[in-house]
Every structure is written in structure tokens, then in C-alpha cells.
Design a protein around this motif. Structure first.
Motif, PDB file in Angstrom:
ATOM      1  N   VAL A  41       0.844  -1.194   0.000  1.00 31.79           N
ATOM      2  CA  VAL A  41       0.000   0.000   0.000  1.00 31.79           C
ATOM      3  C   VAL A  41       0.884   1.251   0.000  1.00 31.79           C
ATOM      4  N   GLY A  42       1.997   1.172   0.726  1.00 31.83           N
ATOM      5  CA  GLY A  42       2.883   2.329   0.884  1.00 31.83           C
ATOM      6  C   GLY A  42       3.592   2.738  -0.396  1.00 31.83           C
ATOM      7  N   LYS A  43       3.676   1.825  -1.348  1.00 30.45           N
ATOM      8  CA  LYS A  43       4.318   2.180  -2.625  1.00 30.45           C
ATOM      9  C   LYS A  43       3.448   3.122  -3.444  1.00 30.45           C
ATOM     10  N   GLY A  44       2.151   3.142  -3.160  1.00 31.64           N
ATOM     11  CA  GLY A  44       1.252   4.021  -3.900  1.00 31.64           C
ATOM     12  C   GLY A  44       1.325   3.773  -5.388  1.00 31.64           C
ATOM     13  N   ALA A  45       1.333   4.849  -6.160  1.00 31.60           N
ATOM     14  CA  ALA A  45       1.326   4.723  -7.619  1.00 31.60           C
ATOM     15  C   ALA A  45       2.577   4.014  -8.138  1.00 31.60           C
ATOM     16  N   LEU A  46       3.674   4.057  -7.365  1.00 28.55           N
ATOM     17  CA  LEU A  46       4.921   3.426  -7.833  1.00 28.55           C
ATOM     18  C   LEU A  46       4.791   1.912  -7.897  1.00 28.55           C
ATOM     19  N   GLY A  47       3.857   1.348  -7.109  1.00 32.97           N
ATOM     20  CA  GLY A  47       3.676  -0.105  -7.115  1.00 32.97           C
ATOM     21  C   GLY A  47       2.851  -0.580  -8.295  1.00 32.97           C
ATOM     22  N   LEU A  66      -5.951  -3.634  -5.280  1.00 35.56           N
ATOM     23  CA  LEU A  66      -5.405  -3.861  -3.940  1.00 35.56           C
ATOM     24  C   LEU A  66      -6.308  -4.742  -3.077  1.00 35.56           C
ATOM     25  N   ASP A  67      -7.626  -4.736  -3.317  1.00 39.24           N
ATOM     26  CA  ASP A  67      -8.514  -5.643  -2.571  1.00 39.24           C
ATOM     27  C   ASP A  67      -8.081  -7.086  -2.800  1.00 39.24           C
ATOM     28  N   VAL A  68      -7.814  -7.397  -4.065  1.00 38.43           N
ATOM     29  CA  VAL A  68      -7.480  -8.775  -4.435  1.00 38.43           C
ATOM     30  C   VAL A  68      -6.071  -9.142  -3.956  1.00 38.43           C
ATOM     31  N   LEU A  69      -5.126  -8.218  -4.148  1.00 40.91           N
ATOM     32  CA  LEU A  69      -3.737  -8.504  -3.754  1.00 40.91           C
ATOM     33  C   LEU A  69      -3.593  -8.657  -2.237  1.00 40.91           C
ATOM     34  N   THR A  70      -4.288  -7.813  -1.499  1.00 44.30           N
ATOM     35  CA  THR A  70      -4.167  -7.892  -0.038  1.00 44.30           C
ATOM     36  C   THR A  70      -4.855  -9.145   0.491  1.00 44.30           C
ATOM     37  N   ASN A  71      -5.951  -9.537  -0.155  1.00 42.77           N
ATOM     38  CA  ASN A  71      -6.614 -10.791   0.211  1.00 42.77           C
ATOM     39  C   ASN A  71      -5.648 -11.961   0.030  1.00 42.77           C
ATOM     40  N   GLU A  72      -4.993 -11.963  -1.111  1.00 39.74           N
ATOM     41  CA  GLU A  72      -4.011 -13.002  -1.444  1.00 39.74           C
ATOM     42  C   GLU A  72      -2.873 -13.025  -0.413  1.00 39.74           C
ATOM     43  N   ALA A  73      -2.425 -11.855  -0.025  1.00 36.00           N
ATOM     44  CA  ALA A  73      -1.307 -11.773   0.931  1.00 36.00           C
ATOM     45  C   ALA A  73      -1.677 -12.455   2.248  1.00 36.00           C
ATOM     46  N   SER A 118     -11.672   2.350  -1.145  1.00 34.25           N
ATOM     47  CA  SER A 118     -11.937   3.474  -2.060  1.00 34.25           C
ATOM     48  C   SER A 118     -11.007   4.639  -1.739  1.00 34.25           C
ATOM     49  N   ASN A 119     -10.413   4.622  -0.544  1.00 34.91           N
ATOM     50  CA  ASN A 119      -9.469   5.685  -0.164  1.00 34.91           C
ATOM     51  C   ASN A 119      -8.040   5.439  -0.640  1.00 34.91           C
ATOM     52  N   SER A 120      -7.771   4.224  -1.174  1.00 34.41           N
ATOM     53  CA  SER A 120      -6.375   3.916  -1.506  1.00 34.41           C
ATOM     54  C   SER A 120      -5.886   4.780  -2.668  1.00 34.41           C
ATOM     55  N   ASP A 121      -6.769   5.087  -3.606  1.00 33.47           N
ATOM     56  CA  ASP A 121      -6.351   5.902  -4.753  1.00 33.47           C
ATOM     57  C   ASP A 121      -6.089   7.361  -4.366  1.00 33.47           C
ATOM     58  N   VAL A 122      -6.631   7.792  -3.233  1.00 39.03           N
ATOM     59  CA  VAL A 122      -6.477   9.198  -2.853  1.00 39.03           C
ATOM     60  C   VAL A 122      -5.526   9.363  -1.660  1.00 39.03           C
ATOM     61  N   ASN A 123      -4.776   8.288  -1.369  1.00 39.74           N
ATOM     62  CA  ASN A 123      -3.692   8.363  -0.388  1.00 39.74           C
ATOM     63  C   ASN A 123      -4.177   8.760   1.007  1.00 39.74           C
TER      64      ASN A 123
END
Ligand code: AHG
Ligand code: MN
Ligand code: MN
Length: 357
Positions: A41-47, A66-73, A118-123
Motif C-alpha cells: 500500500v505504501g508504494k502508492g502509484a509506484l507499485g 489492492l482488494d485482491v492482492l491484499t486478500n491473497e497476501a 476506495s481511499n487507496s487511490d487518494v492516499n
């Protein structure tokens, strides 16, 4: 000076030893997942992981990458250890069975891998919420095993990915906060035995839904907004972050009340938030910190779940305010505070029981 600080690993191993449980190893795996998610999550747009997918989850909500990736993690970090009989999450229609190659245990892990996505895109701060309970015997979990009331949770917690990453958890013996030291990767106990102040003058609600609320909630919020000139005779402040983890964290640190109450927007949904992996773990954390958590009509931890993704009204935070809202619901239900239809009786104060103000 770092030596002598209590790490999350030390804390949960010692707590689990006292309880003679295997929760320590499981919580260490959850913490490892949280560190992975924090970095992602901390990488933001760079990830390259911001934005939405074409898919929707079982609740009909558009899934973020990120919903799917974090679930997987969380699945990968927690499936192998031998403590779990199964997992369930906001992002999976059905519970997840532990793969055959791994041993099984008696615990069930349910989680919201990325709350407030929904807040992940707006940091803005987002989080992970989790709840752990046990099935009576080891082996593969059956779907009905997940439908236990929140009072049976053995542990619950959340991670908040904000300016700092924190994990806040309870094993039924107080609510404790740990801050991630990014230099060495350890979670350090920085907020032992958090207590929610009983009194508050800060409330949180999405007031764009006001016209859909029930009268007791409309009454409560209008009294807060009336401030010094109203029956509360106090000015209130309002916050709405739209990440439940961030609201609950604020309330644990400085008090307040958070409401996502029942509304009539969509009659098929009795609330916005999900009982098993949002409301229950937060209710346990808040109660363990001396606060209260209610649907308005019932203690959240006593609600008997009927479905994995069931929604529930949520009112939680400083005890006195939650109790006031419960009283407003009782007044309304027993007819002593009905909405006012006649212009002659447009002032609530004509009817209000002054002893309750
Ligand atoms: P999620 O991102 O896991 O679906 O949950 C978001 C939740 C919660 O975090 C927040 O309190 C609420 O939805 C915000 O709802 P509104 O968009 O209606 O404000
Ligand atoms: Mn959520
Ligand atoms: Mn989510």
C-alpha cells in the motif's frame, strides 16, 4: 534505545502462553501479512497497483486491484502454519479451505483485507481488519462454523496504514497498539491498554444518508449539530474519513462516536458494514478498551450471524454516547419519541422527557 521494548511477537507469545492457546503463532503470521500489505500500500502509484479491476465481489462492489492482492497476501501468509481450519474474507464469496498439503488447526480467521479501499487511490489511511475464533474440533471448517456471535471471538484486531503503520489487537485482555518500526521491521508496543474516554464531543457519520436514517439517529445528530444552543448545550465536532479503521483508531486514541446506522436506502441491506469481519472485531476492540458497540437495539457482540457477508448497523465508541443512542432507539420503539407530523407539534421539546436530555 531499542532493547527491552516489547515486540508484538513477544507480547502475543506471552499472552497465548497464559491462555494455553496457539494464537501466538497465528497472530505472528497475521502480522507478517500486515507488513507485506503495508509495503504494498505504501508504494502508492509506484507499485502499479492502484485502480479498479473489472470484477465485483460477492457484495456487488467493484474490486480494487489492492482488494485482491491484499486478500491473497493474507491467505498465503496464514494458510501454512497449522493453526487454521479455514478462512473467510470480504473478497471471497465462500470460505477458503486450507490446501491439502498443510496441517489443519482449530482456529478460523475472518478478515477485511483492505478496509476503506476506495481511499487507496487518494492516499488516505486504509486498513486491514481481522477476527479469530475457534471451532470445537480440528479439521476442515464447515460453512456453518463461521456463524458464531462476536462474543465468542478469541482475538481481534486491525492494522492501519497511515503516516505510520500500526496494529491494534486484543486477545480478550485489553486493547493494545503496536507501531511498525520501519527501520527494523518490528511492531513495538507503543499503546498498551488503550482506554476510550467515556465522554466525547466528536461524532462521525456519513450525513449524506441523513434522509434515510431512522428517527432516533436523526434526533441524535440534530442535537449534536445544534451545539451550545440545543438540548446538549455543547458544541460537537464532526469527522468522516470513510475508512472505518481510521475512525475506530481515532476513537480509541481520543474518544468519539462512530455511526453507520440502519438506513432505508436499500431495504435489502440492514446496514453498510459487515458483521463478521468489520463490526465484530471492532466491537471487541472497543469493548476491551472500555467503550461500547451496538446496533442501536442490541450489543453487536450478541448478534447471531445468519450469513457470512451479513450486514449490520454499527454504533460504537464512547460509552455514554452509545448508551444515549440506544436510549433514543428504545424511546422511538416504545412510542415515546415518535416523529412529529403535526405542524402544531413541530418542536420535539414539547414531547421530550426532560430527564433524558
Ligand atoms: P470497504 O472498503 O472494506 O468496502 O469498507 C468501507 C467501509 C468503511 O470503511 C467505511 O466506514 C464505509 O465503508 C464508508 O462508507 P461510505 O462510502 O458510505 O462513506
Ligand atoms: Mn471494510
Ligand atoms: Mn474491504
Amino acid at each position: 534505545m531499542q532493547f527491552g521494548r516489547t515486540t508484538l511477537s513477544k507480547f502475543v507469545i506471552e499472552q497465548a502462553r497464559l491462555q494455553n492457546s496457539e494464537l501466538g503463532a497465528l497472530l505472528i503470521d497475521v502480522a507478517a501479512a500486515v507488513k507485506t500489505i503495508s509495503a504494498m500500500v505504501g508504494k502508492g502509484a509506484l507499485g502499479g497497483n492502484l485502480g479498479a479491476l473489472d470484477s465485483t465481489n460477492v457484495q456487488g462492489e467493484v474490486q480494487k486491484k489492492l482488494d485482491v492482492l491484499t486478500n491473497e497476501a493474507i491467505l498465503r501468509h496464514c494458510e501454512w502454519g497449522g493453526q487454521l481450519a479455514g478462512m473467510a474474507s470480504e473478497e471471497m464469496d465462500e470460505p477458503y479451505a486450507i490446501p491439502n498439503e498443510y496441517p489443519r488447526g482449530r482456529y478460523l480467521l475472518v478478515f477485511d483485507p483492505l478496509d476503506g479501499s476506495s481511499n487507496s487511490d487518494v492516499n488516505v489511511s486504509v486498513g486491514t481488519i481481522f477476527s479469530i475464533f475457534a471451532r470445537p474440533t480440528a479439521g476442515d471448517a464447515q460453512p456453518g462454523d463461521y456463524l458464531r456471535p462476536g462474543c465468542e471471538q478469541l482475538a481481534a484486531g486491525y492494522a492501519i496504514y497511515g503516516p505510520s503503520t500500526m496494529m491494534v489487537l486484543t486477545l480478550g485482555n485489553g486493547t493494545h497498539g503496536f507501531t511498525l518500526d520501519r527501520e527494523n521491521g518490528n511492531f513495538i508496543l507503543t499503546h498498551p491498554d488503550i482506554r476510550v474516554p467515556e465522554e466525547t464531543t466528536e461524532f462521525a457519520i456519513n450525513s449524506s444518508n441523513e434522509r434515510f436514517w431512522e428517527p432516533p439517529v436523526q434526533r441524535y445528530v440534530s442535537e449534536c449539530k445544534a451545539g451550545k444552543t440545543g438540548v446538549r448545550a455543547t458544541d460537537f465536532n464532526m469527522r468522516w474519513i470513510a475508512s472505518m479503521v481510521a475512525e475506530v483508531h481515532r476513537i480509541l486514541i481520543r474518544g468519539g462516536i462512530f455511526m453507520y446506522p440502519k438506513d432505508s436506502k436499500d431495504p435489502s441491506k440492514p446496514g453498510r458494514l459487515r458483521l463478521l469481519y468489520e463490526a465484530n472485531p471492532m466491537a471487541m476492540l472497543i469493548e476491551q478498551a472500555g467503550g461500547a458497540a451496538s446496533t442501536g437495539r442490541q450489543r453487536i457482540l450478541d448478534v447471531q450471524p445468519e450469513a457470512l457477508h451479513q450486514r449490520v448497523p454499527v454504533i460504537l465508541g464512547s460509552k455514554n454516547e452509545v448508551e444515549r443512542l440506544e436510549r433514543y432507539h428504545r424511546d422511538y420503539d416504545n412510542g415515546s419519541d415518535r416523529p412529529f407530523v403535526s405542524p402544531l407539534f413541530a418542536e420535539r421539546s414539547l414531547f421530550r422527557d426532560e430527564s433524558h436530555a
